[in-house]
Scaffold this active site. Structure first.
Site, PDB file in Angstrom:
ATOM      1  N   LYS A  12      46.908  53.267  38.518  1.00 12.54           N
ATOM      2  CA  LYS A  12      46.487  54.021  39.698  1.00 12.54           C
ATOM      3  C   LYS A  12      47.095  53.395  40.953  1.00 12.54           C
ATOM      4  O   LYS A  12      47.115  52.162  41.078  1.00 12.54           O
ATOM      5  CB  LYS A  12      44.949  54.021  39.787  1.00 12.54           C
ATOM      6  CG  LYS A  12      44.379  54.883  40.910  1.00 12.54           C
ATOM      7  CD  LYS A  12      42.856  54.913  40.885  1.00 12.54           C
ATOM      8  CE  LYS A  12      42.250  55.831  41.931  1.00 12.54           C
ATOM      9  NZ  LYS A  12      40.788  55.902  41.873  1.00 12.54           N
TER      10      LYS A  12
ATOM     11  N   SER B 231      38.581  60.474  41.684  1.00 12.34           N
ATOM     12  CA  SER B 231      39.836  60.326  42.382  1.00 12.34           C
ATOM     13  C   SER B 231      40.974  59.844  41.479  1.00 12.34           C
ATOM     14  O   SER B 231      42.127  59.906  41.874  1.00 12.34           O
ATOM     15  CB  SER B 231      39.686  59.338  43.540  1.00 12.34           C
ATOM     16  OG  SER B 231      39.342  58.054  43.062  1.00 12.34           O
TER      17      SER B 231
ATOM     18  N   SER C  89      34.820  57.951  39.848  1.00 14.73           N
ATOM     19  CA  SER C  89      36.237  58.323  39.814  1.00 14.73           C
ATOM     20  C   SER C  89      36.998  57.986  38.550  1.00 14.73           C
ATOM     21  O   SER C  89      38.155  58.377  38.413  1.00 14.73           O
ATOM     22  CB  SER C  89      36.965  57.700  40.995  1.00 14.73           C
ATOM     23  OG  SER C  89      36.780  58.508  42.122  1.00 14.73           O
TER      24      SER C  89
END
Ligand code: GLN
Length: 487
Positions: free
Chosen positions: A81, A156, A180
């Site tokens: 990420k 997210s 998330s």
């Protein structure tokens, strides 16, 4: 899905000489570059191929076999990420503000994975500064759902969940502040694990809300989630909130079968509300029915402060965010455009720098600054901290009676892109089932447990007491076996 379902299967294939770290890495690099999901923001070619070559060499010098004990993740291509720093690799956090930021150090989690043989193939798209539930808040455009292009992948960590589900990398790292990891995992049909707060070092993770942020894996299997968590987890002196307890043995323990006879599974009434999509409810209930057939006991529990969780979270998280993001001032961090350099006052300078935040981030900075301002601090921030304590207490009380808690991850399967983007409050409510555990710092996992009629995945959430990550993983393992042993 690609032919290898677990790290262990990849290692068997390396041992047989069927493939090599270099070949596998190249394959994922080709796939991720060809994909139009917008899941990756940066492909890491040379560095990854260099790591892969080194992994080939490790196998060659070990008599053609993977030294599994020493390098438990050797040659495993992962996506990271873009909230996690890698030395020399652009790290944007999904924001224009960090568009050209190249960190001079690597996050502890990533460094530990790479030391165990992981190959970082790219940086994954995400909601800007991890603020969002649908991945529509990235400054670099939304991420598409892996199979249903009109749907969101969840946020997210939507780049992470799409990339794993669409085989653009074998596994991924995400971060979970209020859901998330778990939400996108459930929307995309992969496993998403948020360890107990403090078990994985946050060093090198761009901070959103430091008392909530936790790094975790998104994978095809529970077994791999446990392995990755063990390798990257454990005490780190560089993170002052790092938990000193050892995490060694997590993967081996997680593989052991849970004693399902007499296992007490808490069913919180606050999580089985009207408005849950019927197919989600059915998938969860039929999985629970199968668990009871095997001897588990379902225990209705009460978590009375659940109704305050979302509001509490949106005071605590935005307050911490407003403080954390103050370093994005164009001086310490963040872009410093030419027009800012031409400003004739400090205020004008800040304005020209900080307009590079997207609308959701601005909204939260304003809210958080307000909540922390003198005159309102006690009414909002202090109050929220008090309610947070009550929410934590609810869980502590419940865990006096039950071993684990089972809930849906989300009231619906992946929703249509654009459906909630215009209404921040609607968007905030998608995290209603994941936020309470974040406030309490509990370990939680999303494990696939079915599909709706449109073929969209459904996730089940298992929560455990703090530091009982093993128990959560073992239960998830069982659910995975019930649903056919594949994630
Ligand atoms: N959707 C929640 C938010 O927008 C949670 C995000 C997260 O866990 N990073 O804050």
């Amino acid at each position: 899905m690609m032919q290898y379902k677990t790290v262990s299967e990849i290692h068997d294939a390396f041992d047989r000489g069927e493939t090599t770290p270099s070949a596998l890495t190249q394959k994922f690099l080709d796939r991720l570059k060809k994909s139009d999901h917008n899941a990756f923001l940066t492909a890491i070619d040379d560095r990854a191929l260099g790591q892969a070559k080194a992994a080939d060499e490790v196998i060659r010098t070990n008599g053609g076999k993977v030294p599994r004990a020493k390098m438990p993740l050797l040659g495993v291509p992962m996506g990271i990420k873009d909230a996690l720093c890698i030395d020399g690799v652009r790290t944007t956090c999904g924001s224009k503000m960090l568009e050209n930021y190249i960190p001079p150090y690597t996050a502890t989690a990533v460094a530990r994975l790479e030391a165990a043989g992981v190959i970082s193939v790219g940086k994954l798209n995400m909601d800007e500064f991890a603020m969002g539930s649908s991945n529509e808040n990235s400054a670099f455009g939304p991420v598409l759902h892996p199979t249903h292009r009109d749907r969101v992948p969840g946020g997210s960590s939507g780049g992470s969940s799409t990339a794993v589900a669409a085989d653009l990398c074998f596994a991924a790292l995400g971060s979970d502040t209020g859901g998330s990891i778990r939400l996108p995992a459930s929307f995309c049909g992969v496993v998403g694990f948020k360890p107990t707060y403090g078990r994985v070092s946050r060093f090198g993770l761009v901070a959103f809300a430091s008392s909530l942020d936790q790094i975790g894996p998104l994978t095809h299997s529970v077994e791999d989630a446990a392995l990755i968590a063990e390798v990257m987890g454990g005490f780190d002196p560089k993170d002052s909130t790092s938990n000193p307890a050892s995490i060694q043995g997590l993967a081996a323990e997680a593989k052991k079968q849970i004693e399902v006879k007499g296992l007490r599974i808490g069913i919180p009434k606050q999580y089985f509300i009207d408005g849950i999509q019927a197919e989600v409810r059915e998938a969860i209930e039929s999985t629970l029915a199968e668990l009871t057939r095997r001897g588990a006991k379902l225990v209705p529990i009460d978590l009375p402060h659940t109704k305050y969780a979302v509001s509490t979270y949106y005071v605590v998280a935005v307050s911490e965010a407003s403080s954390n993001l103050s370093r994005m001032d164009g001086i310490r961090f963040g872009v410093r455009p030419k027009e800012a350099m031409e400003a004739d006052s400090p205020t004008e300078f800040y304005k020209r720098v900080r307009k590079n935040f997207g609308p959701e981030v601005k909204r939260r900075i304003i809210l958080g600054t307000f909540a922390l301002s003198s005159g309102y601090f006690d009414a909002y921030y202090t109050k929220a901290c008090q309610v947070r304590r009550l929410i934590r207490q609810d869980f502590e009380n419940a865990f006096q009676q039950v071993d684990l808690i089972a809930t849906p991850v989300s009231a619906t399967t992946a929703f249509k892109a654009g459906d909630k983007a215009k209404d921040p409050l609607q968007m905030y409510l998608t995290d209603i089932f994941t936020i309470p555990a974040s406030l309490a710092g509990l370990p939680g996992i999303s494990v696939p447990c079915g599909q709706d009629q449109a073929g969209l995945p459904i996730g089940m959430q298992i929560l455990g007491p703090r530091m009982e990550d093993v128990r959560v993983l073992q239960a998830a393992n069982l659910i995975e076996r019930i649903h056919g042993g594949k994630a």
